[in-house]
Design an enzyme around this catalytic site. Structure first.
Site, short mmCIF file in Angstrom:
data_model
loop_
_atom_site.label_atom_id
_atom_site.label_comp_id
_atom_site.label_asym_id
_atom_site.label_seq_id
_atom_site.Cartn_x
_atom_site.Cartn_y
_atom_site.Cartn_z
N SER A 141 23.00 69.25 11.02
CA SER A 141 22.59 67.85 11.19
C SER A 141 23.13 66.89 10.14
O SER A 141 22.93 65.67 10.27
CB SER A 141 21.06 67.77 11.22
OG SER A 141 20.58 68.27 12.44
N PHE A 196 17.31 75.97 23.38
CA PHE A 196 17.20 77.08 22.44
C PHE A 196 15.76 77.56 22.33
O PHE A 196 15.20 77.67 21.24
CB PHE A 196 17.74 76.68 21.08
CG PHE A 196 19.12 76.09 21.14
CD1 PHE A 196 20.20 76.87 21.51
CD2 PHE A 196 19.34 74.75 20.85
CE1 PHE A 196 21.47 76.34 21.59
CE2 PHE A 196 20.62 74.21 20.91
CZ PHE A 196 21.69 75.01 21.29
N ALA A 197 15.18 77.86 23.45
CA ALA A 197 13.77 78.29 23.47
C ALA A 197 13.58 79.63 22.79
O ALA A 197 12.49 79.94 22.32
CB ALA A 197 13.26 78.34 24.91
N TYR A 249 11.76 63.50 14.99
CA TYR A 249 13.16 63.90 14.88
C TYR A 249 13.63 64.49 16.20
O TYR A 249 13.05 65.44 16.71
CB TYR A 249 13.30 64.93 13.77
CG TYR A 249 14.72 65.24 13.37
CD1 TYR A 249 15.35 64.51 12.36
CD2 TYR A 249 15.42 66.27 13.98
CE1 TYR A 249 16.65 64.80 11.98
CE2 TYR A 249 16.72 66.57 13.59
CZ TYR A 249 17.32 65.84 12.60
OH TYR A 249 18.61 66.13 12.23
N SER A 250 14.70 63.92 16.75
CA SER A 250 15.22 64.39 18.04
C SER A 250 16.74 64.41 18.02
O SER A 250 17.38 63.37 17.83
CB SER A 250 14.74 63.50 19.18
OG SER A 250 15.36 63.87 20.41
N ASN A 251 17.32 65.58 18.21
CA ASN A 251 18.78 65.70 18.24
C ASN A 251 19.39 64.92 19.40
O ASN A 251 20.55 64.49 19.33
CB ASN A 251 19.16 67.18 18.35
CG ASN A 251 18.89 67.92 17.06
OD1 ASN A 251 19.53 67.69 16.04
ND2 ASN A 251 17.90 68.80 17.08
N GLY A 273 20.91 70.28 7.06
CA GLY A 273 21.36 70.65 8.39
C GLY A 273 21.21 72.14 8.62
O GLY A 273 21.42 72.95 7.72
#
Length: 337
Positions: A35, A94-95, A132-134, A272
């Site tokens: 990140s 990505f569970a 926070y969200s990619n 990150g």
């Protein structure tokens, strides 16, 4: 790890390049920064703002019609600062580690990643909270392409990597390899009742896109943050926007966040995580000193040791009884959790 300050530089490495082989980890090796990519993307966006090609209050709907159902209420500023309420696509993609291992070499388009988020309800009304969200930065990468007509990675290269001569840094796109000297990355997999390391060095970085795909070095990241905070990449007005009014649990600005040191200064930078790689890159606010650390973890909690290292580098005394790292060290969620 590498520290650059007013009195010189220090760099060091420990461990091996690959488990089961004696070669030491390369001190100047390359690694996935996760990140930290977000600060590069935010810098490009703010450069476009300075050029009057984009506005912080422009809506998502203006640039990417229909990408997100409530895009007319979401602004570029909200995407940069994680106040959009857009669901994080990594929660779906990505569970589990097993699922990641199945898809790690697959190519994903930004549109596919955004569609995963768009299929889920928003976390909150735009601008009403922080999370926070990619997905926010995948959308920003798409906006950069819509504004400039070029892939966001080409803009990062032309606007940041080449001018700063960051020869060890690249935006790899869909290339699963890490070129040049590098340590391998591993993930912990439960197998026959035991936890074993699985080599995940090679992965298709399109799964991270503009949220976390960059590969770099400690020297390059230190130079990037030093130049950025000294005003070498953004005009004063845009740098003030990036650093001003930090919010949320990370003290997040626009693509950069705050890391207070107990009894010491508050640093600026980003962390990150991507499978096999964990990176921390922070600078003093005046750009005088920087520290970048790349770790290849697969078991255990390194936060106390990491915080002690950071405090030592920036000259902050550490308590004799140790550190309560859980509340002191701020990290962003890993891509591919």
């Amino acid at each position: 790890a590498r520290f650059d300050g007013p009195f010189g530089s220090w760099r060091g490495a420990s461990g091996v390049t690959e488990l089961g082989r004696p070669a030491p980890a390369p001190v100047g090796g390359r690694f996935r920064v996760g990140s930290i990519t977000k600060t590069f993307v935010a810098t490009v966006v703010l450069q476009l703002v300075a050029e009057r090609r984009l506005g912080l209050e422009d809506t998502l709907e203006r640039w990417l019609p229909g990408a997100i159902p409530n895009g007319a209420q979401i602004t570029v500023r909200m995407l940069l600062q994680h106040t959009s309420g857009v669901f994080d696509y990594t929660e779906v993609l990505f569970a589990s580690l097993e699922h990641f291992l199945e898809i790690r070499l697959r190519t994903f388009t930004p549109e596919q990643l955004v569609a995963l988020a768009a299929s889920r309800p928003p976390l909150f009304e735009p601008g009403q909270s922080w999370s926070y969200s990619n997905t926010n930065y995948v959308l920003l990468g798409m906006i950069v392409r819509r504004v400039t007509g070029r892939w966001y990675g080409d803009e990062v290269t032309a606007r940041i990597l080449r001018p700063l001569r960051l020869a060890g840094t690249e935006v790899p796109g869909t290339d699963p390899r890490i070129r040049g000297p590098h340590a391998h990355g591993y993930a912990p997999l439960e197998q026959d009742g035991a936890v074993v390391p699985v080599d995940v060095t090679e992965l298709n970085p399109s799964m991270a896109s503009a949220a976390g795909e960059i590969i770099s070095t400690t020297a390059d990241l230190n130079r990037f943050y030093r130049t950025l905070l000294r005003g070498g990449l953004l005009r004063p007005a845009q740098l003030a926007e990036m650093l001003g009014d930090p919010i949320g649990e990370l003290g997040y600005g626009l693509g950069i966040y705050q890391q207070p040191l107990p009894g010491g200064p508050t640093l600026l930078g980003h962390s990150g995580g991507i499978p096999g790689y964990s990176t921390f890159s922070f600078s003093t606010a005046d750009g005088a000193s920087q520290l970048t650390i790349s770790i290849n973890p697969w078991l255990g909690d390194n936060r106390s040791a990491l915080l002690a290292f950071i405090m030592l580098a920036f000259g902050v005394p550490t308590p004799a009884v140790g550190l309560r790292a859980a509340g002191a060290l701020r990290t962003v969620p890993s891509i591919g959790r």
